[in-house]
Design an enzyme around this catalytic site. Structure first.
Site, PDB file in Angstrom:
ATOM      1  N   LYS A  14       0.845  -1.213   0.000  1.00 17.90           N
ATOM      2  CA  LYS A  14       0.000   0.000   0.000  1.00 17.90           C
ATOM      3  C   LYS A  14       0.868   1.246   0.000  1.00 17.90           C
ATOM      4  CE  LYS A  14       0.903   1.297   4.390  1.00 17.90           C
ATOM      5  NZ  LYS A  14       1.833   2.369   4.677  1.00 17.90           N
ATOM      6  N   ALA A 101      10.160  -3.295   6.042  1.00 17.79           N
ATOM      7  CA  ALA A 101      10.408  -2.040   6.768  1.00 17.79           C
ATOM      8  C   ALA A 101      10.569  -0.857   5.812  1.00 17.79           C
ATOM      9  CB  ALA A 101      11.643  -2.162   7.676  1.00 17.79           C
ATOM     10  N   ASP A 141      -2.346  -1.683   9.981  1.00 15.24           N
ATOM     11  CA  ASP A 141      -2.505  -1.708   8.520  1.00 15.24           C
ATOM     12  C   ASP A 141      -3.057  -3.035   7.999  1.00 15.24           C
ATOM     13  OD1 ASP A 141      -1.459   0.852   8.250  1.00 15.24           O
ATOM     14  OD2 ASP A 141       0.580   0.144   7.852  1.00 15.24           O
TER      15      ASP A 141
END
Ligand code: C5P
Length: 305
Positions: A14, A101, A141
């Site tokens: 995303k 990350a 998320d």
């Protein structure tokens, strides 16, 4: 009943095209108003019968992703098994394309794909609503990784309202250097706010302009509406990101921003041809480790094959 053949699901990365961060809440999270866009870069999770849980990780950044209970996929398996009352038995493999990350919700995508795949393997028949409840327990998320498309996120990001915006937008993602820790970026934002260096976040700007721009399908309109409150702290933690943002602008991006907590640079372009051109230009610029052309919206976590 457990299926005997392996099951595979995939889930997308995303980009937050709008990420307004409110003040720190007593529970350690920040109130958000965000617009999530799922883009065409996918991790896949394959699960098969097992005795207890086991996990292996292959692909992009596999060396930095833990293959044990610290991984969100492992926790997703324990959570689903516990809630459905089935034994947590599965051999699980994550095939990564989403860098870890990076501010692209790669770990959340893995967890969402694992929920969908394990639900099919174990025959637990959880509703999408049940899975979304479990997803919210795994991370802010993860519900969006399950849902996909475009959505307005509030709360800590886990409360979603789907947004109808079918016109595709085209992006080039540039991943520079090492990953950034999400808690560290939020903490840096709090520090900048305490020092009065950025607005304190009590007035969250509305998301409507960016939603309207996404619906319009006009890249210039969307470019003007992009915004991310985590960009300033990502830049103070990683000053060389300025060069990366500038490189994308100089190479012809219509708009650029840091994706989520960074360090990925998301460069908006007008169309697919521009994406191909910008990808080549940025791959040769020596600023980014990985450059990927993507488009969105795409669906959330789904079974494949
Ligand atoms: O929800 P998730 O586990 O992904 O969040 C990781 C960390 O990011 C949290 O522990 C918190 O430090 C920070 N965070 C936040 N506000 C949010 C989401 C995440 O401060 N809305």
């Amino acid at each position: 009943m457990t299926a005997s053949a392996p099951v595979t699901a995939r889930a997308p990365a995303k980009v937050n095209v709008h990420l307004a961060v409110g003040p720190l809440r007593p529970d350690g999270f920040h109130e958000l108003r965000t617009v999530y866009l799922a883009v065409s870069l996918f991790d896949t999770v394959t699960v098969g019968p097992g005795d207890g849980l086991s996990l292996s990780v292959t692909g992009e950044g596999a060396d930095v992703v833990p293959a044990d209970r610290r991984n969100l996929v492992w926790r997703a398996a324990e959570l689903l098994a516990g809630s459905a009352g089935v034994p947590a038995d599965a051999e699980m493999t994550i095939a990564k394309s989403i860098p870890a990350a990076a501010g692209l919700a790669g770990g959340s995508a893995d967890a969402a794909a694992a929920l969908v795949a394990l639900d099919a393997l174990w025959g637990t028949r959880a509703s999408r609503e049940d899975l979304a409840g479990l997803a919210a327990q795994l991370g802010s998320d993860v519900p969006f990784s399950l849902l996909g498309g475009v959505a307005l996120g509030s709360g800590r990001g886990e409360q979603l309202s789907p947004v109808l915006a079918r016109t595709p937008s085209h992006w080039v993602l540039g991943i520079a250097g090492e990953g950034l820790s999400t808690p560290a970026v939020y903490a840096e934002l709090d520090r900048l706010r305490a020092a009065g260096r950025v607005p304190d976040g009590t007035d969250l700007p509305p998301a409507e302009p960016v939603i309207a721009a996404l619906r319009s399908g006009l890249p210039q309109e969307l470019a003007g509406a992009l915004g991310n409150d985590l960009q300033a702290p990502a830049l103070t933690l990683r000053p060389e990101l300025r060069r990366a943002l500038a490189a994308a602008t100089e190479a012809g991006a219509a708009g650029v921003l840091v994706s989520g907590s960074g360090p990925t640079v998301a460069a908006l372009v007008a169309d697919e041809q521009s994406a191909v051109r910008l990808t080549a230009a940025l791959a040769g610029a020596g600023v980014f480790r990985t450059v990927r052309a993507v488009q969105g919206p795409v669906p959330g976590a789904r079974l494949v094959g």
